[in-house]
Write an enzyme that holds these catalytic residues in place. Structure first.
Site: not given
Ligand SMILES: [Zn+2]
Ligand SMILES: *[C@@H]1O[C@H](CO)[C@@H](O)[C@H](O)[C@H]1NC(C)=O
Ligand SMILES: *[C@@H]1O[C@H](CO)[C@@H](O)[C@H](O)[C@H]1NC(C)=O
Ligand SMILES: *[C@@H]1O[C@H](CO)[C@@H](O)[C@H](O)[C@H]1NC(C)=O
Length: 593
Positions: A366, A283-284, A287
């Site tokens: 998100h 997830h990171e 990003h």
């Molecule tokens: Zn996030």
């Protein structure tokens, strides 16, 4: 000579960051990427002029012999002061095809108090996340070692601004306070950084080496600084698991380096889950690699979707508010993926962005939780067995223009599939028009039917409710969740799924009420075709369970409801198992009826 006072220059530095919290059982797992990235500096390599001198950093202002930059000045273009190989001074894009991205992880040596066992777990999780991401994203690889840029606004007091002199746009005076470069709070080793020079005279080749050229990192397209720490941010928000920033981009805007901070205490938590950590790091990483509101406007449109970085130009702004005020990403692959997902040709179907705690009209980093629940890029990740690397997220990464994405590896999202353009809107969730939402607070089944659930809401759902897995013992697929009682006929194990049911054995214990309310129960199932299956209640025979209908079981009172389009349709929705790679699941597209 009067030297200008030390100045803090802003040279095309943007600032970006993202944070994810883990789901402690029952808690909302939260990502604070946006807050963190908003405080970080990003160094962007300048585009290279085709012949010779570096392009102008465009710091603005008059031409003069010495051009001190006003403090806090911020421009849209990054600066470089000296010719020579730097990030972004790569040869023009070649036609060589994109290759899987090589992500190198660098962990600062300083003590983070991790035990050997913790360190091993962590490194394994990061390695797996990196392997997943590399299997999904390809880039035009960085030729030669990756060398990060130094921030001219930090090491330099002023640039020569007379364009008819030899040292035009080069650094004229070192900032004596300059120490080093950082990425979030990680100190970047000198070895990863380009050197830098100071040219004391405007028109003389004489230069002073301020820092030597580092060796760089071979075979690296993205450098991940991984920091395990008990930071203030970790402490301030009990559900924060991790956060990230990107700190350097190449001349096309593609992020080249970023930092992920994993909160120290979460690793020692009794609820620690290796797979949840893998997902958090993914997830990171997503990003830091481009799924960030600080980067949306730098995404690129490329002439060929299979050739990342070929024939590309800036897309311009991709985030806009739709008619109802929902911020969405409007880029071609995202729109196409969402239209396919919701089975709708609605033209306003951009990728919906989360609006909780976001000023109206501003994007976030998100997906809107009500619409893309379960996505790896939702603002909060639930139980790891319910998190999906979904087609809309992969489409967004494709639309950055920096990556060729293997869209065939997307996992079925399930949430909202085929539900139409209005799915997940506040009005639609409240009038019970979709089986994905619930009302009240009763017992039922999570929409993947792997878990029993309870009808609940959370801040991101904004009043909409869904069946969320219980804190403990709700996995139908876990044999150890089975209990002694036999009046309900529940059966737990790898092939068990959750069903809405009010079944009771006729020879039930006298202490039980004569009827029971419908709730989530676990029974065995086996597929007989797409969306066709049989179920088995403990102690009974297999019976057909017609999708969308109900079935009765001999010697039992009550009914079992048979879910439609949830079971025996998505080959990649399975319980985790030790001998099968669980993430991403094998590419098995669901059968459509
Ligand atoms: Zn996030
Ligand atoms: C810029 O440099 C040239 C060459 O050294 C010089 O002739 C000229 O006066 C300078 N211009 C300014 C504005 O200082
Ligand atoms: C979960 O339930 C099991 C059995 O009901 C119990 O032994 C265990 O301690 C519970 N775990 C938590 C975290 O509540
Ligand atoms: C089970 O639920 C159904 C409604 O779904 C209801 O009609 C029936 O009376 C219930 N049966 C028992 C035994 O509770």
């Amino acid at each position: 000579m009067v030297l200008p006072p030390p100045l803090r220059l802003w040279v095309g530095m943007l600032v970006v960051m993202v944070v994810l919290a883990v789901e402690l059982p029952g808690a909302l797992q939260k990502c604070i990427f946006d807050e963190v990235q908003a405080g970080a500096r990003v160094v962007r390599a300048a585009p290279v002029a085709p012949d010779g001198p570096p392009s102008e950093p465009r710091l603005g202002g008059r031409a003069g012999r010495e051009h001190p930059l006003p403090s806090g000045q911020r421009t849209n273009h990054p600066g470089r002061e000296a010719p020579g190989r730097r990030l972004g001074t790569m040869p023009p894009p070649t036609t060589s095809s994109p290759q899987p991205i090589r992500i190198k992880t660098w962990i600062p040596a300083e003590g983070n108090g991790l035990s050997e066992a913790e360190k091993e777990k962590l490194e394994a999780a990061v390695e797996e996340a990196v392997r997943m991401v590399s299997s999904l994203l390809s880039v035009n690889r960085v030729p030669g070692p990756l060398l990060l840029s130094r921030d001219v606004s930090k090491y330099c007091k002023f640039l020569w601004k007379n364009s008819s002199t030899a040292n035009y746009n080069r650094c004229g005076r070192a900032n004596s306070n300059y120490r080093t470069e950082t990425c979030l709070d990680v100190t970047i080793p000198d070895d990863h950084l380009a050197g830098c020079d100071v040219f004391p005279e405007a028109d003389s080749p004489r230069r002073t080496r301020l820092r030597p050229e580092g060796a760089g990192l071979p075979d690296t397209d993205f450098l991940l600084y991984l920091h395990v720490q008990a930071t203030d941010k970790c402490r301030a928000e009990p559900h924060v698991l991790a956060y990230a920033v990107h700190c350097q981009t190449d001349a096309d805007g593609r992020p080249l380096a970023g930092a992920v901070v994993l909160c120290r205490d979460r690793l020692a938590d009794t609820a620690y889950s290796q797979q949840a950590t893998v997902q958090t790091v993914m997830h990171e990483l997503f990003h830091a690699l481009g799924f960030s509101k600080e980067l949306f406007h730098t995404w690129r449109r490329c002439s060929s979707t299979s050739q990342a970085g070929a024939g590309c130009s800036p897309r311009g702004r991709v985030t806009h508010s739709d008619g109802s005020g929902q911020m969405r990403i409007y880029s071609p692959s995202v729109i196409a993926a969402l239209q396919r997902h919701l089975a709708s040709a609605h033209p306003e179907l951009g990728g919906p962005l989360e609006n909780l705690d976001v000023p109206p009209g501003r994007p976030s980093s998100h997906w809107e939780s009500r619409m893309l629940q379960g996505s790896i890029m939702a603002p909060a990740l639930g139980d790891w067995t319910t998190v999906r690397v979904d087609p809309v997220t992969l489409a967004a990464l494709q639309d950055t223009g920096w990556y060729a994405v293997d869209l065939s590896r997307a996992q079925s999202l399930v949430w909202g599939e085929g539900e139409g353009a209005m799915f997940g809107s506040l009005s639609a969730c409240q009038n019970k028009s979709s089986s994905f939402f619930c009302t009240g607070s009763g017992s039922g089944c999570h929409y993947l039917h792997l878990h029993k659930g309870e009808c609940q809401t959370d801040p991101h759902l904004e009043g909409c409710r869904m069946y969320k897995p219980l804190k403990n013992g709700s996995e139908c697929w876990k044999e150890e969740n089975g209990r002694e009682e036999d009046w309900s006929g529940e059966a737990f194990g790898f092939h068990s799924r959750c069903f809405f049911s009010n079944l009771t054995r006729q020879k039930r214990s006298p202490s039980l009420p004569p009827s029971s309310s419908v709730g989530g129960r676990c029974y065995r199932h086996r597929c007989t075709g797409p969306n066709r299956y049989q179920i088995q209640v403990s102690g009974s025979e297999w019976v057909d369970c017609p999708a969308g209908g109900t079935t009765r079981i001999k010697e039992h009172r009550g009914l079992v409801h048979c879910p439609d389009k949830r079971l025996c349709l998505y080959a990649d929705v399975t319980p985790p198992s030790d001998h099968v790679g669980t993430f991403p699941a094998p590419i098995a597209r669901q059968v459509r009826l």
